[in-house]
Design an enzyme around this catalytic site. Structure first.
Site, mmCIF file in Angstrom:
data_model
loop_
_atom_site.group_PDB
_atom_site.id
_atom_site.type_symbol
_atom_site.label_atom_id
_atom_site.label_comp_id
_atom_site.label_asym_id
_atom_site.label_seq_id
_atom_site.Cartn_x
_atom_site.Cartn_y
_atom_site.Cartn_z
ATOM 1 N N THR A 141 0.878 -1.138 0.015
ATOM 2 C CA THR A 141 -0.007 0.002 0.058
ATOM 3 C C THR A 141 0.973 1.119 -0.096
ATOM 4 O OG1 THR A 141 -1.650 1.266 1.205
ATOM 5 C CG2 THR A 141 -0.145 -0.318 2.482
ATOM 6 N N ILE A 142 0.495 2.320 -0.728
ATOM 7 C CA ILE A 142 1.225 3.294 -0.906
ATOM 8 C C ILE A 142 0.920 4.145 0.583
ATOM 9 C CG2 ILE A 142 1.158 3.887 -3.383
ATOM 10 C CD1 ILE A 142 -1.137 5.850 -2.683
ATOM 11 N N ASP A 143 -0.121 3.863 1.255
ATOM 12 C CA ASP A 143 -0.428 4.553 2.396
ATOM 13 C C ASP A 143 0.538 4.127 3.733
ATOM 14 O OD1 ASP A 143 -2.642 5.204 0.723
ATOM 15 O OD2 ASP A 143 -4.149 3.991 2.288
ATOM 16 N N GLU A 246 -4.973 14.149 1.920
ATOM 17 C CA GLU A 246 -6.391 14.290 1.555
ATOM 18 C C GLU A 246 -7.435 13.959 2.686
ATOM 19 O OE1 GLU A 246 -6.793 10.491 -1.031
ATOM 20 O OE2 GLU A 246 -6.495 9.442 0.673
ATOM 21 N N LEU A 301 -1.792 9.561 -10.170
ATOM 22 C CA LEU A 301 -0.519 9.407 -10.760
ATOM 23 C C LEU A 301 0.526 9.081 -9.726
ATOM 24 C CD1 LEU A 301 -0.714 13.009 -12.523
ATOM 25 C CD2 LEU A 301 -0.687 10.777 -13.610
ATOM 26 N N ARG A 303 0.338 6.743 -7.274
ATOM 27 C CA ARG A 303 0.506 5.321 -7.202
ATOM 28 C C ARG A 303 0.750 4.509 -8.449
ATOM 29 N NH1 ARG A 303 -5.922 4.166 -5.405
ATOM 30 N NH2 ARG A 303 -6.531 3.962 -7.645
HETATM 31 O O1 F6P Z 1 -5.402 2.761 0.006
HETATM 32 C C1 F6P Z 1 -4.722 3.339 -1.101
HETATM 33 C C2 F6P Z 1 -5.375 4.381 -1.595
HETATM 34 O O2 F6P Z 1 -4.521 4.821 -2.837
HETATM 35 C C3 F6P Z 1 -5.673 5.536 -0.462
HETATM 36 O O3 F6P Z 1 -4.312 6.371 -0.453
HETATM 37 C C4 F6P Z 1 -6.736 6.266 -1.347
HETATM 38 O O4 F6P Z 1 -7.514 6.956 -0.124
HETATM 39 C C5 F6P Z 1 -7.649 5.167 -1.758
HETATM 40 O O5 F6P Z 1 -6.658 4.096 -2.030
HETATM 41 C C6 F6P Z 1 -8.323 5.713 -2.951
HETATM 42 O O6 F6P Z 1 -8.978 4.562 -3.493
HETATM 43 P P1 F6P Z 1 -9.973 4.634 -4.773
HETATM 44 O O7 F6P Z 1 -8.890 4.310 -5.833
HETATM 45 O O8 F6P Z 1 -10.613 2.866 -4.469
HETATM 46 O O9 F6P Z 1 -10.693 5.398 -4.673
#
Ligand code: F6P
Length: 409
Positions: A141-143, A246, A301, A303
């Site tokens: 996960t990028i998070d 965000e 972009l 990710r």
């Molecule tokens: O969990 C990874 C993530 O890229 C979060 O940073 C982001 O809030 C979420 O996924 C966005 O998810 P989706 O592409 O399903 O809207």
């Protein structure tokens, strides 16, 4: 290994999730798996019996190398929540019927905290009903919000993209700054964890002033205090650059993105889609202070930028994929592979395995003491933690001037 392996990808993709897939494939073949299946769109697709034989697509070493450099989920991903075992056993029976039919010995799932919930439930069910399959998770996960691992594959490359792009945005803004004030607000993903937003601090260096303010979701966001910070900065400089997550929230818990209208979309795990905070704050600053503003939302972009992937990240993503197959083949189940930091200088890491029950559905946040007292920047400790993860590059295979990807039609 006598039976077969099946692998799925789940949750938000990253620039290196396919490197983990390549690692799973390579190790499974090396350990004698007869077939390596890929679930189309994770567990959701598997329930519809949608899967592929990966050998039909990964035919040689060049395919492995291109797959490692291909962003997004090669197999397709999903955000699908399995019901609690006591609520609906039919869905589990269906999954195990398919696994038995395919002679699956190891089930590998590449994902974040929500996806580890799937590994947890399937391994629990297997034990309950005496099914022989082993279930192991691969972190992604990028998070960077998974517990018990030093960091997650995907995070380092997203940080590298963010820091690089912020340097470029700062160059762009400063080029126009003669006799003009400009406030640029940059919105970065990461949901309720500020790891990725904190990486904005990496933009600062000998050739770049960096961002002026960084706001993470770990500290309540105050609209008035923010406006005052910007007002003060504009007294001494003409361009102000702000990185916000965000997921920043007001003291009452409302996401700033919701205050600005938001998107209203909520996924299967109850996560609200967070978007539009930078736009909202840019309009607010424009109204309050009268200066020109710009909102930059890196969105998907950040990710998917495999052209800027970090070598450390691609290599670790590959390594954890392989380690998951090894663990499952050696009898582990209900586990997730973790990355342990062995040393910082030179940077070295190794893999371990941990009980997935301690990881699933949990969110690891940035420690409060890695954020300055006012909540407007990260500390040097934070920067020292992230910097090794963005090191090195992994050049794309270029065809006709563009990166080549491996693509499942
Ligand atoms: O969990 C990874 C993530 O890229 C979060 O940073 C982001 O809030 C979420 O996924 C966005 O998810 P989706 O592409 O399903 O809207």
């Amino acid at each position: 290994m006598k039976g077969n392996v099946i692998v799925g990808q789940s949750g938000g993709p990253t620039a290196v999730i396919n490197s983990s897939l390549a690692g799973v494939f390579r190790t499974a073949i090396d350990r004698g798996a007869n077939k390596v299946y890929g679930m189309r769109y994770g567990i959701q697709g598997l329930l519809d019996e949608k899967y592929v034989d990966l050998s039909d697509y990964i035919k040689n070493e060049l395919d492995v190398e291109i797959l490692k450099r291909t962003p997004s989920a090669f197999l397709g991903t999903c955000r699908y929540k399995l019901p609690a075992i006591h609520e609906d056993q039919d869905v589990y029976e269906r999954i195990f019927e398919i696994l038995d039919k395919l002679n699956i010995e190891c089930f590998i799932y590449i994902g974040g905290n929500d996806s580890m919930d799937t590994i947890k439930k399937l391994s629990d069910y297997a034990i309950l009903k005496g099914h022989p399959q082993k279930f192991v998770g691969v972190p992604k996960t990028i998070d960077n919000d998974l517990a018990l691992t030093d960091h997650t594959p995907g995070f380092g490359s997203a940080c590298k993209y963010i820091a690089t792009s912020i340097k470029e945005v700062i160059r762009d803004g400063n080029g126009f700054s003669y006799n003009k004030q400009l406030v640029t607000i940059i919105e970065i993903m990461g949901r309720n964890a500020g790891w990725l937003t904190g990486a904005a601090a990496l933009a600062k260096g000998e050739d770049c002033e960096g961002v002026d303010l960084i706001y993470l979701p770990e500290v309540a966001f105050d609209l008035e205090a923010f406006t005052e910070e910007v007002r003060e900065l504009l007294k001494v400089k003409s361009t102000v650059f702000v990185a916000i997550s965000e997921g920043i929230r007001l003291a009452d818990g409302t996401y700033v993105s919701e205050a600005g209208g938001g998107s209203g979309y909520v996924d299967a795990f109850g996560h609200k889609q967070l978007t539009g905070s930078a736009n909202y704050l840019a309009s607010m600053i424009n109204n309050e202070l009268g200066c020109k503003t710009r909102a930059v939302e890196f969105s998907s972009l950040q990710r998917s930028a495999s052209h800027l992937a970090s070598r450390v990240d691609i290599n670790e993503a590959f390594m954890v994929g392989g380690a998951a197959v090894k663990a499952a083949d050696e009898g582990d189940s209900g586990k997730m592979v973790v990355i342990d930091r062995v040393s910082d200088d030179p940077y070295q890491s190794a893999t371990g395995v941990y009980d997935v029950h301690k990881i699933a559905n949990d969110e690891k946040l940035v420690p409060r003491n890695w954020i300055n007292e006012k909540g407007t920047y990260v500390t040097n400790e934070f920067i020292d933690y992230v910097r090794p993860l963005i090191q090195g590059d992994y050049p794309c295979v270029m065809v006709n001037g563009l990166p080549r990807h491996l693509y499942l039609r």
